[in-house]
Enzyme design. Structure first.
Site, short mmCIF file in Angstrom:
data_model
loop_
_atom_site.label_atom_id
_atom_site.label_comp_id
_atom_site.label_asym_id
_atom_site.label_seq_id
_atom_site.Cartn_x
_atom_site.Cartn_y
_atom_site.Cartn_z
N ALA A 29 19.16 -38.60 -85.16
CA ALA A 29 18.45 -39.14 -83.99
C ALA A 29 17.10 -38.44 -83.85
O ALA A 29 16.73 -37.61 -84.67
CB ALA A 29 19.29 -38.94 -82.74
N ASN A 30 16.36 -38.77 -82.80
CA ASN A 30 15.13 -38.02 -82.48
C ASN A 30 15.07 -37.85 -80.96
O ASN A 30 15.91 -38.38 -80.23
CB ASN A 30 13.89 -38.73 -83.04
N ARG A 31 14.07 -37.12 -80.49
CA ARG A 31 14.03 -36.73 -79.07
C ARG A 31 13.37 -37.73 -78.14
O ARG A 31 13.12 -37.42 -76.98
CB ARG A 31 13.32 -35.37 -78.93
N ALA A 95 10.56 -45.07 -80.99
CA ALA A 95 10.44 -44.03 -82.00
C ALA A 95 11.51 -44.31 -83.05
O ALA A 95 12.63 -43.80 -82.99
CB ALA A 95 10.65 -42.65 -81.36
#
Ligand code: C5P
Length: 219
Positions: A29-31, A95
């Site tokens: 995942a990403n933030r 994102a």
């Protein structure tokens, strides 16, 4: 829908991170919180647009007054965006993970007792923005985002041409700006005509201003 300058306009907005499975219980995942895309979708709906909000697993709730399509992976997001076209405009605030794990299966990876970790082969995800910009159902106005840490205008201008979109909303997310994860943003809008620096303002105000700009371009 609300009545306003975007009444009768159909706009697709992507938002949030994507989750790319490693196995049935783990993911990459990403933030991204989804805050920017959510604020923008709300601003477009406020001006009367019919908004199809294609969102990955975000940490903020989707806005009222939009059609929510919840997805997890980049490939699901691409499918949902494609299914939502044709549209008058599309804004890509998600994102999207650059890579996914090749061959992620339906069995949980197990430690094998030798201490050797499992190999994770990554493959590149589709670029949804570039695909739509260069595709057969291209909306009349396509807007991408770019988060850069240096040479913001040069990189974002190159990105606009590479991806084939009309506008890029660029911001400087280098440490010290307080922008990443903060409530304010300072963006540069890159269009065919050049680069416009907007003053630093709240993320909701950036969204309202961008929505008004889109309304001007679409009417
Ligand atoms: O290349 P970069 O990831 O910096 O480009 C950012 C822009 O491209 C954003 O608008 C993002 O939503 C979009 N994007 C996309 N699909 C990808 C990667 C980025 O739509 N796989």
């Amino acid at each position: 829908f609300a009545t306003g300058p975007l009444s009768g306009k159909r706009i697709v907005v992507t938002s949030g991170p994507t989750h790319e499975p490693i196995d049935p219980v783990r993911y990459i995942a990403n933030r991204s919180s989804g805050a920017q895309g959510t604020a923008l979708a709300a601003a477009l709906a406020d001006l009367g647009a019919e908004v199809i909000f294609v969102t990955g697993p975000a940490s903020v709730p989707p806005p009222d007054g939009v059609q929510v399509v919840a997805v997890e992976t980049a490939r699901q997001m691409q499918e949902a965006v494609t299914a939502a076209l044709p549209a008058d405009a599309a804004v890509f605030a998600a994102a999207v993970a650059d890579w996914r794990v090749a061959g992620a299966g339906d069995r949980k990876l197990k430690k094998d007792g030798t201490g050797a970790p499992p190999p994770l082969d990554l493959v590149e995800n589709p670029d949804i923005l570039a695909g739509v910009s260069k595709g057969p159902d291209r909306p009349g106005l396509v807007v991408g985002f770019a988060a850069e840490t240096h040479d913001v205008i040069a990189h974002a201008t190159a990105k606009r041409l590479r991806k084939g979109c009309d506008w890029i909303v660029a911001n400087d997310v280098s440490p010290g700006t307080g922008i990443m994860g903060g409530t304010e943003n300072a963006v540069t809008l890159i269009t065919e005509a050049g680069a416009e620096d907007w003053p630093r303002m709240g993320k909701a105000e950036v969204s309202a201003r961008l929505a008004r700009r889109m309304a001007e371009a679409l009417t």
